[in-house]
Structure formats: structure tokens, C-alpha cells
Design a protein around this motif. Structure first.
Motif, PDB file in Angstrom:
ATOM      1  N   HIS A   1      13.182  24.336  37.154  1.00  0.00           N
ATOM      2  CA  HIS A   1      13.755  24.118  38.478  1.00  0.00           C
ATOM      3  C   HIS A   1      14.884  25.117  38.744  1.00  0.00           C
ATOM      4  O   HIS A   1      14.946  25.728  39.815  1.00  0.00           O
ATOM      5  CB  HIS A   1      14.262  22.679  38.592  1.00  0.00           C
ATOM      6  CG  HIS A   1      14.893  22.373  39.899  1.00  0.00           C
ATOM      7  ND1 HIS A   1      14.171  22.221  41.058  1.00  0.00           N
ATOM      8  CD2 HIS A   1      16.195  22.206  40.244  1.00  0.00           C
ATOM      9  CE1 HIS A   1      14.996  21.969  42.058  1.00  0.00           C
ATOM     10  NE2 HIS A   1      16.233  21.952  41.589  1.00  0.00           N
ATOM     11  N   GLN A   2      15.756  25.315  37.772  1.00  0.00           N
ATOM     12  CA  GLN A   2      16.869  26.259  37.921  1.00  0.00           C
ATOM     13  C   GLN A   2      16.338  27.691  38.097  1.00  0.00           C
ATOM     14  O   GLN A   2      16.830  28.439  38.938  1.00  0.00           O
ATOM     15  CB  GLN A   2      17.788  26.180  36.709  1.00  0.00           C
ATOM     16  CG  GLN A   2      19.011  27.073  36.822  1.00  0.00           C
ATOM     17  CD  GLN A   2      19.903  26.966  35.602  1.00  0.00           C
ATOM     18  OE1 GLN A   2      19.521  26.403  34.580  1.00  0.00           O
ATOM     19  NE2 GLN A   2      21.105  27.507  35.704  1.00  0.00           N
ATOM     20  N   PHE A   3      15.334  28.063  37.345  1.00  0.00           N
ATOM     21  CA  PHE A   3      14.723  29.391  37.445  1.00  0.00           C
ATOM     22  C   PHE A   3      14.176  29.623  38.846  1.00  0.00           C
ATOM     23  O   PHE A   3      14.403  30.679  39.450  1.00  0.00           O
ATOM     24  CB  PHE A   3      13.601  29.509  36.389  1.00  0.00           C
ATOM     25  CG  PHE A   3      12.770  30.749  36.495  1.00  0.00           C
ATOM     26  CD1 PHE A   3      13.258  31.974  36.068  1.00  0.00           C
ATOM     27  CD2 PHE A   3      11.484  30.695  37.013  1.00  0.00           C
ATOM     28  CE1 PHE A   3      12.479  33.127  36.152  1.00  0.00           C
ATOM     29  CE2 PHE A   3      10.701  31.835  37.106  1.00  0.00           C
ATOM     30  CZ  PHE A   3      11.208  33.052  36.671  1.00  0.00           C
ATOM     31  N   LEU A   4      13.456  28.628  39.384  1.00  0.00           N
ATOM     32  CA  LEU A   4      12.881  28.759  40.718  1.00  0.00           C
ATOM     33  C   LEU A   4      13.970  28.780  41.796  1.00  0.00           C
ATOM     34  O   LEU A   4      13.862  29.518  42.777  1.00  0.00           O
ATOM     35  CB  LEU A   4      11.889  27.624  40.984  1.00  0.00           C
ATOM     36  CG  LEU A   4      10.640  27.639  40.095  1.00  0.00           C
ATOM     37  CD1 LEU A   4       9.815  26.383  40.306  1.00  0.00           C
ATOM     38  CD2 LEU A   4       9.817  28.889  40.335  1.00  0.00           C
ATOM     39  N   GLN A   5      15.031  28.007  41.621  1.00  0.00           N
ATOM     40  CA  GLN A   5      16.130  27.987  42.583  1.00  0.00           C
ATOM     41  C   GLN A   5      16.838  29.337  42.644  1.00  0.00           C
ATOM     42  O   GLN A   5      17.365  29.724  43.675  1.00  0.00           O
ATOM     43  CB  GLN A   5      17.146  26.890  42.220  1.00  0.00           C
ATOM     44  CG  GLN A   5      16.632  25.488  42.449  1.00  0.00           C
ATOM     45  CD  GLN A   5      16.399  25.202  43.922  1.00  0.00           C
ATOM     46  OE1 GLN A   5      17.153  25.622  44.774  1.00  0.00           O
ATOM     47  NE2 GLN A   5      15.324  24.483  44.207  1.00  0.00           N
TER      48      GLN A   5
ATOM     49  N   GLY B   1      15.409  32.140  42.493  1.00  0.00           N
ATOM     50  CA  GLY B   1      14.506  33.148  43.031  1.00  0.00           C
ATOM     51  C   GLY B   1      13.414  33.584  42.086  1.00  0.00           C
ATOM     52  O   GLY B   1      12.663  34.509  42.385  1.00  0.00           O
ATOM     53  N   GLY B   2      13.305  32.950  40.945  1.00  0.00           N
ATOM     54  CA  GLY B   2      12.244  33.293  39.997  1.00  0.00           C
ATOM     55  C   GLY B   2      10.885  32.936  40.558  1.00  0.00           C
ATOM     56  O   GLY B   2      10.754  32.040  41.395  1.00  0.00           O
ATOM     57  N   VAL B   3       9.871  33.623  40.121  1.00  0.00           N
ATOM     58  CA  VAL B   3       8.510  33.390  40.589  1.00  0.00           C
ATOM     59  C   VAL B   3       7.614  33.119  39.388  1.00  0.00           C
ATOM     60  O   VAL B   3       7.682  33.812  38.375  1.00  0.00           O
ATOM     61  CB  VAL B   3       7.982  34.622  41.368  1.00  0.00           C
ATOM     62  CG1 VAL B   3       6.546  34.397  41.818  1.00  0.00           C
ATOM     63  CG2 VAL B   3       8.871  34.933  42.547  1.00  0.00           C
ATOM     64  N   VAL B   4       6.766  32.111  39.514  1.00  0.00           N
ATOM     65  CA  VAL B   4       5.805  31.777  38.476  1.00  0.00           C
ATOM     66  C   VAL B   4       4.456  32.342  38.891  1.00  0.00           C
ATOM     67  O   VAL B   4       3.979  32.097  39.992  1.00  0.00           O
ATOM     68  CB  VAL B   4       5.699  30.249  38.280  1.00  0.00           C
ATOM     69  CG1 VAL B   4       4.620  29.906  37.265  1.00  0.00           C
ATOM     70  CG2 VAL B   4       7.038  29.687  37.859  1.00  0.00           C
ATOM     71  N   THR B   5       3.845  33.135  38.021  1.00  0.00           N
ATOM     72  CA  THR B   5       2.542  33.713  38.286  1.00  0.00           C
ATOM     73  C   THR B   5       1.507  32.967  37.457  1.00  0.00           C
ATOM     74  O   THR B   5       1.629  32.886  36.236  1.00  0.00           O
ATOM     75  CB  THR B   5       2.517  35.211  37.900  1.00  0.00           C
ATOM     76  OG1 THR B   5       3.555  35.879  38.613  1.00  0.00           O
ATOM     77  CG2 THR B   5       1.178  35.839  38.219  1.00  0.00           C
ATOM     78  N   GLU B   6       0.496  32.419  38.115  1.00  0.00           N
ATOM     79  CA  GLU B   6      -0.553  31.709  37.399  1.00  0.00           C
ATOM     80  C   GLU B   6      -1.566  32.713  36.877  1.00  0.00           C
ATOM     81  O   GLU B   6      -2.088  33.542  37.620  1.00  0.00           O
ATOM     82  CB  GLU B   6      -1.239  30.705  38.316  1.00  0.00           C
ATOM     83  CG  GLU B   6      -2.223  29.833  37.589  1.00  0.00           C
ATOM     84  CD  GLU B   6      -2.785  28.736  38.468  1.00  0.00           C
ATOM     85  OE1 GLU B   6      -3.851  28.209  38.111  1.00  0.00           O
ATOM     86  OE2 GLU B   6      -2.178  28.416  39.502  1.00  0.00           O
ATOM     87  N   VAL B   7      -1.822  32.662  35.584  1.00  0.00           N
ATOM     88  CA  VAL B   7      -2.751  33.585  34.927  1.00  0.00           C
ATOM     89  C   VAL B   7      -4.068  32.846  34.719  1.00  0.00           C
ATOM     90  O   VAL B   7      -4.072  31.691  34.298  1.00  0.00           O
ATOM     91  CB  VAL B   7      -2.172  34.049  33.568  1.00  0.00           C
ATOM     92  CG1 VAL B   7      -3.147  34.946  32.838  1.00  0.00           C
ATOM     93  CG2 VAL B   7      -0.849  34.740  33.779  1.00  0.00           C
TER      94      VAL B   7
END
Length: 59
Positions: A27-31, A33-39
Motif C-alpha cells: 500500500h505504501q509503495f503504491l501511494q 507512485g510505485g507501479v505493479v506490473t503483472e507478468v
């Protein structure tokens, strides 16, 4: 006389991650501005390398 082997190096402490701590970190990472890329499943990111046998059969 020199010892034949070195002393054992102590193990690092065990990880204490829980479902909740990982959720909070994500949650902190996404807040921030981090982006999760689905592989895609089964994709390692390493280019496929054919073995010699496969190369010979393709001629």
C-alpha cells in the motif's frame, strides 16, 4: 598450525513478514507512485535458449 576450516558464521535472524506487513508495504509503495506490473504465468524474463538438439531438428 593453521585451522583447517573457519568458524561457522551465524545465520541471520528469521524474517518476520506477515500478510498484514506485506499488505502495508505494498500500500505504501503504491501511494508513493510505485507501479505493479503483472507478468504472464511461467514467464521468467530470460530469453528462450534452444538446446543443440532442438536447433538440429529445425534444419
Amino acid at each position: 598450525m593453521k585451522p583447517l576450516r573457519q568458524r561457522n558464521i551465524p545465520k541471520p535472524p528469521a524474517a518476520h513478514e506477515t500478510h498484514e506487513s506485506i499488505r502495508q508495504q505494498t500500500h505504501q509503495f503504491l501511494q508513493q507512485g510505485g507501479v505493479v506490473t503483472e507478468v504472464p504465468s511461467g514467464f521468467s524474463g530470460i530469453p528462450h535458449m534452444q538446446s543443440a538438439r532442438q536447433k538440429d531438428n529445425n534444419h
